[in-house]
Motif scaffolding. Structure first.
Motif, PDB file in Angstrom:
ATOM      1  N   GLU A  52      99.297 104.285  74.246  1.00  0.00           N
ATOM      2  CA  GLU A  52      99.010 105.631  74.736  1.00  0.00           C
ATOM      3  C   GLU A  52      97.881 106.307  73.965  1.00  0.00           C
ATOM      4  OE1 GLU A  52     101.979 104.460  73.909  1.00  0.00           O
ATOM      5  OE2 GLU A  52     103.576 105.133  75.272  1.00  0.00           O
ATOM      6  N   GLY A  53      97.696 105.922  72.708  1.00  0.00           N
ATOM      7  CA  GLY A  53      96.641 106.514  71.902  1.00  0.00           C
ATOM      8  C   GLY A  53      95.322 105.771  71.957  1.00  0.00           C
ATOM      9  N   ARG A  55      94.871 102.567  71.011  1.00  0.00           N
ATOM     10  CA  ARG A  55      94.821 101.385  70.148  1.00  0.00           C
ATOM     11  C   ARG A  55      95.124 100.137  70.965  1.00  0.00           C
ATOM     12  NH1 ARG A  55      94.508 102.320  64.735  1.00  0.00           N
ATOM     13  NH2 ARG A  55      95.405 104.235  63.862  1.00  0.00           N
TER      14      ARG A  55
END
Length: 316
Positions: A52-53, A55
């Motif tokens: 979600e970020g 990565r």
């Protein structure tokens, strides 16, 4: 196959455009009967995607043979979900998520890659449902192809480990124990991304072919392959990468997320340097255990480390 811009640039730099065009003709979007049969025999699947970020991670999903199967000419379905605590547990149920997968059979040294997007009609359910035992998701295939058995170590299955602590350690750098884990590795998987797509690929060699330069940096030689340069091409466009180091004998996993770049030497050799940004070590219930390796005859010798410590060998 239509190559992404990064792969085209690397192919031109290395001088393999003609070979890459030839190899690319074997890539399609359909899943042939022989590929479907191969998938149905596999007890694990490696999946690469961004969390979600943003990565990038490579994760290993396991289950009894048949847990991953072709459910159409251009679609696979994975049953059983993602292990609790895995960094991709919240995204593999989201329609439109770009994923790269690789099915590798250590028993036969065969592998198959399938890239695509999570299918809205795949029955994945909510993101929370994807992390449970009943979780399921489907991938609509955009690229399907097989690779040669180069650098694949042969192994035999030992047992399924029913107990486990799940995620046992998270961090931003490697511990001394994890450094030793990486130095002893003869196999890892790498997820990369560019232009909206994701690849999951395999790297193999004798133990020591991955060098730990510090708790924050790894490097490895880029051995000659199929001339496609999908991984290095992606890294030329987007440096994000996710590494997965399986500990075959125990079934434990070491997942790293960070950034990578390729260095080109005057003699034509290439080295990839990876900067560690996040680390997850896990021992999930239901993990697979395998025998020690029968090394690939294609593995190059590993050079002696500084100080004369020779890592790896040319024999088992």
């Amino acid at each position: 196959m239509t190559y992404r811009r990064g792969s085209l640039a690397v192919q031109r730099r290395v001088g393999v455009r003609e070979a890459a065009e030839h190899v690319g003709r074997s890539v399609g979007s359909g899943i042939r009967d022989i590929a479907a049969a191969f998938l149905a025999q596999q007890p694990f699947l490696v999946v690469g995607a961004a969390d979600e970020g943003g990565r990038l991670w490579a994760s290993q999903l396991t289950g009894p043979p048949g847990f991953v199967r072709a459910t159409g000419a251009h679609r696979i379905t994975v049953s059983g979900g993602v292990p609790e605590g895995d960094p991709l547990a919240g995204v593999l149920a989201a329609p439109g998520t770009a994923v790269g997968t690789i099915a590798l059979d250590p028993r036969t040294r065969r592998r198959m890659r399938l890239n695509g997007v999570v299918d809205a009609g795949g029955g994945g359910g909510s993101a929370a449902g994807a992390s449970g035992a009943a979780g399921r998701f489907s991938v609509e295939a955009e690229q399907v192809f097989s690779n040669c058995p180069k650098y694949l170590q042969k192994r035999q299955p030992l047992a399924l480990e029913p107990e486990g602590a799940g995620v046992v350690r998270r961090g931003g750098s490697l511990t001394p124990g994890q450094e030793g884990y990486v130095r002893a590795a003869d196999t890892f998987f790498i997820a990369t991304t560019a232009d909206g797509g994701v690849e999951a690929s395999h790297r193999g060699g004798f133990p020591g072919f991955v060098e730990v330069r510090s708790p924050y940096e790894l490097s490895w030689p880029d051995y000659p392959g199929n001339a496609m340069f999908l991984t290095l091409g992606n890294l030329a466009t987007d440096p994000r990468a996710g590494l997965l180091f399986p500990h075959w004998e125990s079934g434990a996993l070491l997942q790293l997320s960070g950034r990578a770049q390729t260095e080109y030497a005057a003699d034509g050799s290439r080295t990839v340097r990876f900067t560690v940004e996040a680390v997850i070590e896990s021992r999930h219930p239901g993990r697979l255990r395998w025998s020690g390796p029968e090394y690939s005859p294609a593995n190059p010798p590993v050079a002696a480390a500084p100080g004369g410590d020779h890592r790896g060998s040319t024999t088992r």
